[in-house]
Design a protein around this motif. Sequence first.
Motif, mmCIF file in Angstrom:
data_model
loop_
_atom_site.group_PDB
_atom_site.id
_atom_site.type_symbol
_atom_site.label_atom_id
_atom_site.label_comp_id
_atom_site.label_asym_id
_atom_site.label_seq_id
_atom_site.Cartn_x
_atom_site.Cartn_y
_atom_site.Cartn_z
ATOM 1 N N ASP A 105 0.810 -1.220 0.000
ATOM 2 C CA ASP A 105 0.000 0.000 0.000
ATOM 3 C C ASP A 105 0.844 1.272 0.000
ATOM 4 N N ILE A 106 1.761 1.378 0.974
ATOM 5 C CA ILE A 106 2.508 2.637 1.123
ATOM 6 C C ILE A 106 3.988 2.369 1.316
ATOM 7 N N LEU A 107 4.793 3.123 0.618
ATOM 8 C CA LEU A 107 6.239 3.097 0.831
ATOM 9 C C LEU A 107 6.583 4.295 1.701
ATOM 10 N N GLU A 108 6.959 3.987 2.953
ATOM 11 C CA GLU A 108 7.279 5.077 3.863
ATOM 12 C C GLU A 108 8.763 4.988 4.241
ATOM 13 N N SER A 109 9.087 4.298 5.344
ATOM 14 C CA SER A 109 10.507 4.148 5.684
ATOM 15 C C SER A 109 11.231 3.283 4.652
ATOM 16 N N ASP A 135 3.538 6.586 -2.241
ATOM 17 C CA ASP A 135 4.940 6.752 -1.872
ATOM 18 C C ASP A 135 5.076 8.072 -1.111
ATOM 19 N N LYS A 136 5.660 7.971 0.102
ATOM 20 C CA LYS A 136 5.979 9.178 0.874
ATOM 21 C C LYS A 136 7.498 9.343 0.824
ATOM 22 N N PRO A 137 8.011 9.989 -0.205
ATOM 23 C CA PRO A 137 9.471 10.005 -0.425
ATOM 24 C C PRO A 137 10.242 10.664 0.713
ATOM 25 N N PHE A 157 -1.155 11.295 7.108
ATOM 26 C CA PHE A 157 -1.667 9.973 7.464
ATOM 27 C C PHE A 157 -2.944 9.749 6.675
ATOM 28 N N VAL A 158 -2.949 8.730 5.826
ATOM 29 C CA VAL A 158 -4.097 8.506 4.940
ATOM 30 C C VAL A 158 -4.825 7.213 5.281
ATOM 31 N N VAL A 159 -6.121 7.194 4.970
ATOM 32 C CA VAL A 159 -6.944 5.995 5.182
ATOM 33 C C VAL A 159 -7.828 5.767 3.963
HETATM 34 P P1 5GP Z 1 7.456 1.222 5.806
HETATM 35 O O1 5GP Z 1 7.753 1.633 4.384
HETATM 36 O O2 5GP Z 1 7.660 2.356 6.786
HETATM 37 O O3 5GP Z 1 8.137 -0.033 6.231
HETATM 38 O O4 5GP Z 1 5.959 0.764 5.967
HETATM 39 C C1 5GP Z 1 4.909 1.358 5.409
HETATM 40 C C2 5GP Z 1 3.712 0.734 6.083
HETATM 41 O O5 5GP Z 1 3.277 1.597 7.130
HETATM 42 C C3 5GP Z 1 2.543 0.632 5.126
HETATM 43 O O6 5GP Z 1 2.498 -0.631 4.510
HETATM 44 C C4 5GP Z 1 1.367 0.868 6.021
HETATM 45 O O7 5GP Z 1 0.964 -0.349 6.598
HETATM 46 C C5 5GP Z 1 1.893 1.769 7.110
HETATM 47 N N1 5GP Z 1 1.615 3.192 6.808
HETATM 48 C C6 5GP Z 1 2.510 4.131 6.459
HETATM 49 N N2 5GP Z 1 1.917 5.325 6.263
HETATM 50 C C7 5GP Z 1 0.589 5.117 6.471
HETATM 51 C C8 5GP Z 1 -0.555 5.970 6.371
HETATM 52 O O8 5GP Z 1 -0.506 7.164 6.056
HETATM 53 N N3 5GP Z 1 -1.753 5.396 6.632
HETATM 54 C C9 5GP Z 1 -1.883 4.076 6.974
HETATM 55 N N4 5GP Z 1 -3.115 3.627 7.204
HETATM 56 N N5 5GP Z 1 -0.818 3.240 7.087
HETATM 57 C C10 5GP Z 1 0.399 3.760 6.824
#
Ligand code: 5GP
Length: 181
Positions: A105-109, A135-137, A157-159
């Motif tokens: 779903d999301i690329l964060e760390s 993607d949260k660059p 923070f999105v849902v």
């Molecule tokens: P990372 O890239 O930090 O290892 O993990 C990203 C994970 O953190 C995503 O798969 C998701 O489960 C969770 N996550 C990150 N940002 C958000 C957000 O804005 N909303 C929600 N619901 N989950 C998030």
Amino acid sequence: MSKIKNKTSLKTLFSEAQISKRVDALAREIVADYPKEFLVIVILKGSFVFAADLIRALETNGGSAQVDFISLSSYGLGSNSSGKVTVKQDLIEDVSGRPVLVIDDILESGRTIAFAVEMMKKRHAATVKTCLLLDKPGRRKVDIEADYVGFKIDPYFVVGYGLDLANKYRGLPYIGIIEDI
Ligand code: 5GP
Ligand code: MG
């Protein structure tokens, strides 16, 4: 008026129509790059709605994805943690020798997707690429980029569309930002 009640604190970031258009474009890109048959690995839970739409769009655009699921959990998400990733539920399929596309779903760390890619390589997947809805660059802790990205976003923070807050909101058909919680 929307049939979804009590969501006044949610602001739409991407509408159903915007998501659908983008998912179709991603599917075309993937079909152009991949062999006709490949294995899609869906990281649960957050990406199940995206994956459901994407695999149908792949099929519509001439691809044929087989599908398996893995549940990963990352302790202390985001920036202020050790971010250890663990396997909560493993795959059923053997990835060895197969072209793999990992969906999240999301690329964060970057820790979750980096862990998943490493796991597929250790298990001798023929090729491994990644497809991330969002993607949260600005939030990266690990040096990794996705091969396919739906939308780049600021660190809100999105849902919705599979994404939760305490296991709520996954069924919303759009992606929203929680404005006051
Ligand atoms: P990372 O890239 O930090 O290892 O993990 C990203 C994970 O953190 C995503 O798969 C998701 O489960 C969770 N996550 C990150 N940002 C958000 C957000 O804005 N909303 C929600 N619901 N989950 C998030
Ligand atoms: Mg996740």
